[in-house]
Design a protein around this motif. Structure first.
Motif, PDB file in Angstrom:
ATOM      1  N   ILE A  89      50.383  49.098 -27.048  1.00 17.02           N
ATOM      2  CA  ILE A  89      51.456  48.161 -27.384  1.00 17.02           C
ATOM      3  C   ILE A  89      50.921  46.733 -27.492  1.00 17.02           C
ATOM      4  O   ILE A  89      51.181  46.022 -28.469  1.00 17.02           O
ATOM      5  N   GLN A 141      57.771  42.596 -26.611  1.00 17.02           N
ATOM      6  CA  GLN A 141      56.803  43.481 -25.973  1.00 17.02           C
ATOM      7  C   GLN A 141      57.444  44.314 -24.873  1.00 17.02           C
ATOM      8  O   GLN A 141      57.080  45.475 -24.675  1.00 17.02           O
ATOM      9  N   ASP A 144      59.402  47.102 -26.666  1.00 15.10           N
ATOM     10  CA  ASP A 144      58.483  48.151 -27.121  1.00 15.10           C
ATOM     11  C   ASP A 144      58.002  48.995 -25.945  1.00 15.10           C
ATOM     12  O   ASP A 144      57.904  50.229 -26.038  1.00 15.10           O
ATOM     13  N   ARG A 147      60.361  51.639 -24.983  1.00 12.06           N
ATOM     14  CA  ARG A 147      60.356  52.766 -25.918  1.00 12.06           C
ATOM     15  C   ARG A 147      59.196  53.716 -25.624  1.00 12.06           C
ATOM     16  O   ARG A 147      59.367  54.942 -25.628  1.00 12.06           O
ATOM     17  N   TYR A 148      58.027  53.172 -25.343  1.00 13.74           N
ATOM     18  CA  TYR A 148      56.872  54.014 -25.033  1.00 13.74           C
ATOM     19  C   TYR A 148      57.064  54.702 -23.678  1.00 13.74           C
ATOM     20  O   TYR A 148      56.671  55.857 -23.499  1.00 13.74           O
TER      21      TYR A 148
END
Length: 210
Positions: A89, A141, A144, A147-148
């Motif tokens: 990321i 960030q 994201d 989401r990961y």
């Protein structure tokens, strides 16, 4: 407590796992891996567990794939603890965006690596969420990272793995303290931040308080 006598516990990941284990803090590093090992051994010395750290700073899931046969499967773990994704990321937000790993590739690669390890060794898995030490979920960030982390949670269910909710652990302390108390870059924790991670791992493993 789910660990059993004589088992081999292998940790693999990026700099958060590495934490100097190849240098001044060999062989376990000076971070959460060392804390988990020390606390589990102190509370359950009768288990005589074997601990291995195979973290490498800077790794993405692509780098993990390149060394998986040697550093994961080749270590013949009973338990394989994987924490990867932060660099996948972060690179998108730095000066090496070509090295960032999109979420689809991340999920596909990580699933394949986990399947290979389980099929080859019969190991059980411990999957830790990537994290970003930032309370504001609207920060790109952080969004994201959430989401990961959801990908990791899904894979933990798919593989019947132990899931370690690292982001949630940091969210608890961020509710009452600033991010700068835990890391200067919101990624690499100071020792108290590694203790936050270690607590999350101990809870997930069912290790009782002393």
């Amino acid at each position: 407590m789910i660990l059993r006598t004589g088992q081999r516990v292998v940790f693999i990941g990026d700099s958060i796992t590495d934490c100097g284990r190849r240098d001044v803090a060999a062989p376990y590093g000076s971070g959460y891996v060392s804390l988990v090992r020390a606390l589990v051994d102190a509370r359950h010395p009768e288990l005589e567990l074997e601990w291995v750290n195979r973290g490498v700073g800077g790794d993405t899931v692509r780098d993990l794939a390149a060394r998986w046969d040697d550093d994961a499967i080749g270590e013949r773990p009973d338990w394989l603890a994987v924490l990867i994704g932060i660099n996948d990321i972060w690179r998108h937000y730095g000066d090496r965006p070509d090295e960032a790993v999109g979420i689809e590739e991340y999920e596909r690669t990580l699933r394949d690596l986990l399947r290979r390890a389980v099929d080859a060794t019969g190991c059980r898995l411990i999957l830790g969420d990537p994290f970003f030490i930032e309370a504001d979920r609207s920060v790109p960030q952080r969004a994201d990272t959430d989401r990961y982390a959801a990908v990791v949670a899904g894979l933990a269910t798919e593989f019947d793995a132990v899931h370690v909710p690292n982001q949630a652990a940091f969210d608890r302390v961020l509710a009452v303290s600033p991010a700068t108390r835990w890391a200067d870059d919101r990624v690499h924790p100071y020792l108290p931040g590694h203790a936050v991670l270690a607590d999350a791992y101990l809870s997930a493993l069912g290790v009782s308080s002393a």
